[in-house]
Design an enzyme around this catalytic site. Structure first.
Site, PDB file in Angstrom:
ATOM      1  N   CYS A  21       2.604  -8.042   9.444  1.00 16.28           N
ATOM      2  CA  CYS A  21       2.990  -6.470   8.614  1.00 16.28           C
ATOM      3  C   CYS A  21       2.589  -6.029  10.015  1.00 16.28           C
ATOM      4  CB  CYS A  21       2.458  -7.021   7.132  1.00 16.28           C
ATOM      5  SG  CYS A  21       2.472  -5.562   6.684  1.00 16.28           S
ATOM      6  N   LYS A  48       5.836 -14.968  -4.339  1.00 15.86           N
ATOM      7  CA  LYS A  48       4.450 -14.292  -3.790  1.00 15.86           C
ATOM      8  C   LYS A  48       4.633 -14.020  -5.390  1.00 15.86           C
ATOM      9  CE  LYS A  48       6.952 -10.326  -0.989  1.00 15.86           C
ATOM     10  NZ  LYS A  48       8.188  -9.495  -1.076  1.00 15.86           N
ATOM     11  N   SER A  76      -0.533   0.426   2.209  1.00 14.30           N
ATOM     12  CA  SER A  76      -1.970   1.480   3.382  1.00 14.30           C
ATOM     13  C   SER A  76      -2.094   2.839   3.424  1.00 14.30           C
ATOM     14  CB  SER A  76      -0.896   1.112   4.579  1.00 14.30           C
ATOM     15  OG  SER A  76       0.048   1.333   4.889  1.00 14.30           O
TER      16      SER A  76
END
Length: 216
Positions: A21, A48, A76
């Site tokens: 990622c 997940k 992020s």
């Protein structure tokens, strides 16, 4: 000593292998460059955990900060400024205009996943325009090899992982290589991969190919 930050990122929790990622890569580069102690928690995208779905909609990266009221922070774009504020040394602040290559990853994905020749040509042109702007910026007198000079800044931490995916995935799946006239981008990618913080959190070309094999 304060407890380590936990970086929740794409990966294989069984083999403790880091996934590909680029948004996780941005956060990991920031942690590594600033010398912030951290541990990995790998997330299998096919399985997940419920807490991650509740906290972030299942998206990574997420950081868990035990010394800050047990903060759990996702995205992020939020994590990087938080780390810059909490750990200002070394500074990774950037004055690169936000519009430089701001759509590069969008066009890359669209080019990679294009279903028709017309769509492919359109998205390829968009991608090349974004890369041209980045190359032109780096080529200006007194700039380079990175956007942060010889040290990565926050713009680099976000851009370099995306460029890494672009170089690797398009060459493998589209047989398309970035034009050689974008010499500043070739120098950029070669230089950033020599940095210790990059080497610390690099997942490798094969992982990028594996990651995009289901999405091209």
């Amino acid at each position: 000593m304060a407890a380590s930050i936990t970086a929740v990122v794409k990966g294989d929790p069984t083999s403790n292998t880091l996934g590909d990622c680029p948004f996780c890569h941005r956060v990991l580069l920031t942690l590594a460059k600033k010398g912030i102690p951290f541990d990995y928690q790998f997330v299998d995208f096919a399985n997940k955990p419920a807490w991650l779905i509740e906290k972030s909609g299942g998206k990574v990266p997420v950081i868990m900060v035990p010394g800050d009221n047990d903060l759990v922070l996702a995205d992020s774009d939020k994590i990087a400024p938080y780390l810059e504020d909490k750990y200002p040394t070394p500074s990774m602040k950037s004055d690169v205009p936000a519009e430089i290559a701001s759509k590069v990853f969008m066009y890359f994905r669209q080019f990679l996943q294009a279903q028709t020749a017309e769509e492919e040509a359109e998205k390829k042109a968009g991608l090349l325009g974004e890369l041209q702007a980045a190359n032109d910026y780096l080529s200006a007198s007194g700039r380079g090899p990175l956007f942060g000079g010889k040290e990565i800044n926050q713009f680099d931490a976000a851009f370099a992982p995306k460029l890494y995916h672009i170089f690797v995935a398009l060459s493998h799946f589209k047989k398309f290589d970035i034009p050689l006239e974008f010499a500043a981008l070739y120098r950029y990618m070669a230089y950033v991969q020599t940095l210790p913080e990059w080497k610390q959190v690099d997942y490798g070309r094969d992982m990028i190919i594996k990651g995009w094999s289901k999405h091209h």
